[in-house]
Design an enzyme around this catalytic site. Structure first.
Site, PDB file in Angstrom:
ATOM      1  N   ASP A   9       0.925  -1.197   0.124  1.00  0.00           N
ATOM      2  CA  ASP A   9       0.076  -0.061   0.012  1.00  0.00           C
ATOM      3  C   ASP A   9       0.845   1.115  -0.037  1.00  0.00           C
ATOM      4  O   ASP A   9       2.057   1.124   0.384  1.00  0.00           O
ATOM      5  CB  ASP A   9      -0.856  -0.059   1.155  1.00  0.00           C
ATOM      6  CG  ASP A   9      -1.776   1.204   1.359  1.00  0.00           C
ATOM      7  OD1 ASP A   9      -2.312   1.533   0.468  1.00  0.00           O
ATOM      8  OD2 ASP A   9      -1.945   1.314   2.494  1.00  0.00           O
ATOM      9  N   ASP A  11      -0.183   5.109   1.216  1.00  0.00           N
ATOM     10  CA  ASP A  11      -0.378   5.836   2.262  1.00  0.00           C
ATOM     11  C   ASP A  11      -0.425   5.269   3.599  1.00  0.00           C
ATOM     12  O   ASP A  11      -0.787   4.129   3.979  1.00  0.00           O
ATOM     13  CB  ASP A  11      -1.715   6.427   2.070  1.00  0.00           C
ATOM     14  CG  ASP A  11      -1.993   7.316   0.758  1.00  0.00           C
ATOM     15  OD1 ASP A  11      -2.395   8.425   0.815  1.00  0.00           O
ATOM     16  OD2 ASP A  11      -1.917   6.640  -0.302  1.00  0.00           O
TER      17      ASP A  11
END
Length: 213
Positions: A9, A11
């Site tokens: 991922d 963020d």
């Protein structure tokens, strides 16, 4: 355990920020957006329930996306460069799989020597003057279950895949047969602690290497 495909991922995993919240703060909508983001990442609401709402309120233009791209790199999580250098090996693929804005994440990927084709995120579209027009409404990453869809695509017939992330949407990768590592070094979420196969709350991303290699 060794993996053929390793997905991260962006963020609160590769960078210490939540991009959409930073864009919101820039136009004075910070608190409101943070609540929506948290609700989605904690699994309290479906991602698609907040995705369009957030972008239509913020309407990020080209300049703000360039600003965010710089911020992602500036706020990189400790150990990320080292992790990417360690994992880039023949026969192994590293990907970024994010519900964030692709144009803002691509410079971070370049900084980590990751090809654009290995960045999966949501494109946004601008008018000729650089103002916000729309986002890719067909992107699986703008809705719940999207990360599982992308992981399924990346998972070759005989291969094994691991997903590293901080939110409820990352846990969905398990539906595709992925192993999930929860990274709580930036945002420590109980739902991720509970659902991840492995979990690290260390501030450095290097802490996840022992689960991958």
């Amino acid at each position: 355990m060794s993996f053929d495909v390793i997905c991260f991922d962006c963020d609160s995993t590769l960078s210490k920020i939540e991009g959409i919240d930073e864009l919101a703060g820039r136009v004075g909508l910070g608190e409101e957006m943070s609540r929506l983001t948290d609700a989605a990442m904690n699994g309290e609401v479906l991602l698609e329930a907040v995705y369009e709402q957030r972008l239509s309120l913020i309407r990020p233009d080209r300049d703000s996306i360039d600003w965010l791209a710089d911020l992602y790199i500036e706020q990189i999580v400790d150990g990320v460069k080292e992790v990417f250098e360690t994992l880039t090996a023949p026969g192994r693929e590293v990907h970024i799989v994010s519900g964030g804005i692709r144009q803002a994440i691509l410079p971070l990927a370049r900084y980590l020597s990751l090809p654009e084709t290995q960045v999966h995120a949501v494109d946004i579209y601008f008018n000729e003057d650089g103002s916000y027009r729309d986002y890719d409404r067909d992107s699986p990453l703008a809705r719940s279950g999207g990360k599982a869809e992308i992981c399924k695509r990346l998972l070759k017939a005989q291969g094994s895949l691991v997903m590293v992330g901080d939110g409820k949407t990352d846990m969905e990768a398990r539906q595709a047969g992925a192993v999930v590592i929860g990274f709580g070094g930036v945002a420590d979420r109980p739902v991720v602690r509970e659902q991840a196969d492995f979990y690290s709350a260390e501030p450095s991303l290097v802490s996840i290497l022992s689960y991958i290699l």
